[in-house]
Design a protein around this motif. Structure first.
Motif, PDB file in Angstrom:
ATOM      1  N   VAL A 249     156.116  42.406 -29.604  1.00  0.00           N
ATOM      2  CA  VAL A 249     154.962  41.554 -29.859  1.00  0.00           C
ATOM      3  C   VAL A 249     153.999  41.798 -28.703  1.00  0.00           C
ATOM      4  CG1 VAL A 249     154.125  39.193 -30.128  1.00  0.00           C
ATOM      5  CG2 VAL A 249     156.383  39.824 -31.015  1.00  0.00           C
ATOM      6  N   ILE A 250     152.784  42.216 -29.024  1.00  0.00           N
ATOM      7  CA  ILE A 250     151.760  42.458 -28.004  1.00  0.00           C
ATOM      8  C   ILE A 250     151.014  41.138 -27.783  1.00  0.00           C
ATOM      9  CG2 ILE A 250     149.658  43.720 -27.405  1.00  0.00           C
ATOM     10  CD1 ILE A 250     151.958  45.635 -27.604  1.00  0.00           C
ATOM     11  N   LEU A 251     151.105  40.608 -26.580  1.00  0.00           N
ATOM     12  CA  LEU A 251     150.422  39.372 -26.223  1.00  0.00           C
ATOM     13  C   LEU A 251     149.163  39.753 -25.469  1.00  0.00           C
ATOM     14  CD1 LEU A 251     153.592  37.410 -25.083  1.00  0.00           C
ATOM     15  CD2 LEU A 251     152.452  37.334 -27.313  1.00  0.00           C
ATOM     16  N   LEU A 252     148.041  39.706 -26.169  1.00  0.00           N
ATOM     17  CA  LEU A 252     146.768  40.196 -25.642  1.00  0.00           C
ATOM     18  C   LEU A 252     145.930  39.033 -25.134  1.00  0.00           C
ATOM     19  CD1 LEU A 252     145.177  42.843 -25.298  1.00  0.00           C
ATOM     20  CD2 LEU A 252     144.200  42.442 -27.562  1.00  0.00           C
ATOM     21  N   SER A 253     145.728  39.008 -23.822  1.00  0.00           N
ATOM     22  CA  SER A 253     144.975  37.933 -23.182  1.00  0.00           C
ATOM     23  C   SER A 253     143.660  38.457 -22.634  1.00  0.00           C
ATOM     24  CB  SER A 253     145.782  37.340 -22.022  1.00  0.00           C
ATOM     25  OG  SER A 253     146.985  36.779 -22.485  1.00  0.00           O
ATOM     26  N   GLY A 254     142.766  37.528 -22.413  1.00  0.00           N
ATOM     27  CA  GLY A 254     141.474  37.861 -21.833  1.00  0.00           C
ATOM     28  C   GLY A 254     140.484  36.792 -22.205  1.00  0.00           C
ATOM     29  N   PRO A 255     139.493  36.589 -21.375  1.00  0.00           N
ATOM     30  CA  PRO A 255     138.500  35.546 -21.651  1.00  0.00           C
ATOM     31  C   PRO A 255     137.656  35.894 -22.879  1.00  0.00           C
ATOM     32  CG  PRO A 255     137.819  36.892 -19.802  1.00  0.00           C
ATOM     33  CD  PRO A 255     139.198  37.325 -20.146  1.00  0.00           C
ATOM     34  N   PRO A 256     136.891  34.919 -23.380  1.00  0.00           N
ATOM     35  CA  PRO A 256     135.991  35.219 -24.497  1.00  0.00           C
ATOM     36  C   PRO A 256     135.128  36.443 -24.185  1.00  0.00           C
ATOM     37  CG  PRO A 256     135.999  32.867 -24.047  1.00  0.00           C
ATOM     38  CD  PRO A 256     136.795  33.517 -22.951  1.00  0.00           C
ATOM     39  N   THR A 257     134.954  37.293 -25.157  1.00  0.00           N
ATOM     40  CA  THR A 257     134.194  38.558 -25.117  1.00  0.00           C
ATOM     41  C   THR A 257     134.852  39.648 -24.281  1.00  0.00           C
ATOM     42  OG1 THR A 257     132.702  38.113 -23.252  1.00  0.00           O
ATOM     43  CG2 THR A 257     131.996  37.322 -25.445  1.00  0.00           C
ATOM     44  N   SER A 258     136.138  39.506 -23.958  1.00  0.00           N
ATOM     45  CA  SER A 258     136.809  40.570 -23.207  1.00  0.00           C
ATOM     46  C   SER A 258     137.148  41.754 -24.099  1.00  0.00           C
ATOM     47  CB  SER A 258     138.072  40.035 -22.525  1.00  0.00           C
ATOM     48  OG  SER A 258     138.971  39.509 -23.481  1.00  0.00           O
ATOM     49  N   GLY A 259     137.014  41.591 -25.417  1.00  0.00           N
ATOM     50  CA  GLY A 259     137.219  42.711 -26.337  1.00  0.00           C
ATOM     51  C   GLY A 259     138.490  42.637 -27.151  1.00  0.00           C
ATOM     52  N   LYS A 260     139.102  41.479 -27.265  1.00  0.00           N
ATOM     53  CA  LYS A 260     140.371  41.363 -27.982  1.00  0.00           C
ATOM     54  C   LYS A 260     140.253  41.794 -29.442  1.00  0.00           C
ATOM     55  CE  LYS A 260     140.906  37.019 -26.698  1.00  0.00           C
ATOM     56  NZ  LYS A 260     139.917  36.792 -25.631  1.00  0.00           N
ATOM     57  N   ASP A 261     139.267  41.261 -30.158  1.00  0.00           N
ATOM     58  CA  ASP A 261     139.100  41.615 -31.577  1.00  0.00           C
ATOM     59  C   ASP A 261     138.804  43.095 -31.762  1.00  0.00           C
ATOM     60  OD1 ASP A 261     139.525  39.022 -32.534  1.00  0.00           O
ATOM     61  OD2 ASP A 261     137.406  38.502 -32.410  1.00  0.00           O
ATOM     62  N   THR A 262     137.865  43.599 -30.977  1.00  0.00           N
ATOM     63  CA  THR A 262     137.446  44.996 -31.117  1.00  0.00           C
ATOM     64  C   THR A 262     138.591  45.950 -30.784  1.00  0.00           C
ATOM     65  OG1 THR A 262     135.185  44.379 -30.543  1.00  0.00           O
ATOM     66  CG2 THR A 262     135.753  46.710 -30.351  1.00  0.00           C
ATOM     67  N   LEU A 263     139.295  45.699 -29.681  1.00  0.00           N
ATOM     68  CA  LEU A 263     140.399  46.583 -29.301  1.00  0.00           C
ATOM     69  C   LEU A 263     141.558  46.506 -30.291  1.00  0.00           C
ATOM     70  CD1 LEU A 263     140.839  46.649 -25.431  1.00  0.00           C
ATOM     71  CD2 LEU A 263     140.438  48.541 -26.982  1.00  0.00           C
TER      72      LEU A 263
END
Length: 193
Positions: A10-24
């Protein structure tokens, strides 16, 4: 070496808003279909394609029946991750990507899944501010709300970097190149651990 060589995580992808989670997430899926978005449930009347919209009563029922691996409130709405979503992906030898948001969500999920890989998308405050201005052009109140959330997350993660397996600099503007680099970092981590 291919991702399919390894036991699914399970990839737990963190980062603040606009860090690119959706795009990546989308670019990783385009690169290798083993990567799949783990869509969360959201109690609302509207939302993005990354959420499964349900009523507040339906959300309450999912909590009551312990169908959610994790849930939290943010921006006045509740978001929940279904156990079934994760288990189905892993059973199909896929790598579900979960956008974790706050550190407490990451730790909550990490403690409940067998194989996980935690990744922090690192961005400078300047990059975040620029992306928020572009994404929410004309809505200064929304920009301010999201930037405050980003500022809080940056402070929180800066003091807790040890919880992340990979810290990935995502200040660039080419998401396809970023996805290739992140995929290589994931495979390198798996080889070395």
């Amino acid at each position: 070496m291919m991702l399919s060589t390894f036991e699914p995580h399970v990839i737990l992808l963190s980062g603040p808003p606009t860090s690119g989670k959706d795009t990546l997430t989308q670019c990783l899926h385009d690169l290798d279909p083993c990567y799949v978005m783990a869509n969360k449930f959201k109690d609302s009347t509207s939302g993005s394609s990354n959420h499964i919209i349900i009523s507040p009563a339906e959300f309450d029922l999912m909590i009551e029946q312990e169908e959610l691996l994790q849930w939290h409130s943010r921006y006045g709405r509740r978001y929940g991750l279904s156990r079934k979503t994760i288990n189905t992906a892993l059973d199909n030898r896929q790598w579900p990507i979960v956008h974790t948001g706050k550190l407490e969500n990451l730790l909550n999920i990490k403690g409940k899944v067998h194989n996980s890989l935690s990744i922090l998308l690192a961005c400078t405050p300047q990059t975040i501010h620029q992306r928020l201005a572009e994404r929410h052009a004309g809505d200064l109140e929304e920009q301010a709300t999201r930037f405050e959330a980003a500022r809080e997350e940056l402070q929180e993660t800066a003091h807790n970097l040890s919880y992340f397996d990979i810290i990935f600099d995502n200040n660039g503007n080419d998401p396809v190149k970023a996805a290739h680099a992140l995929n290589e970092a994931i495979i390198a981590h798996l080889v070395n651990n």
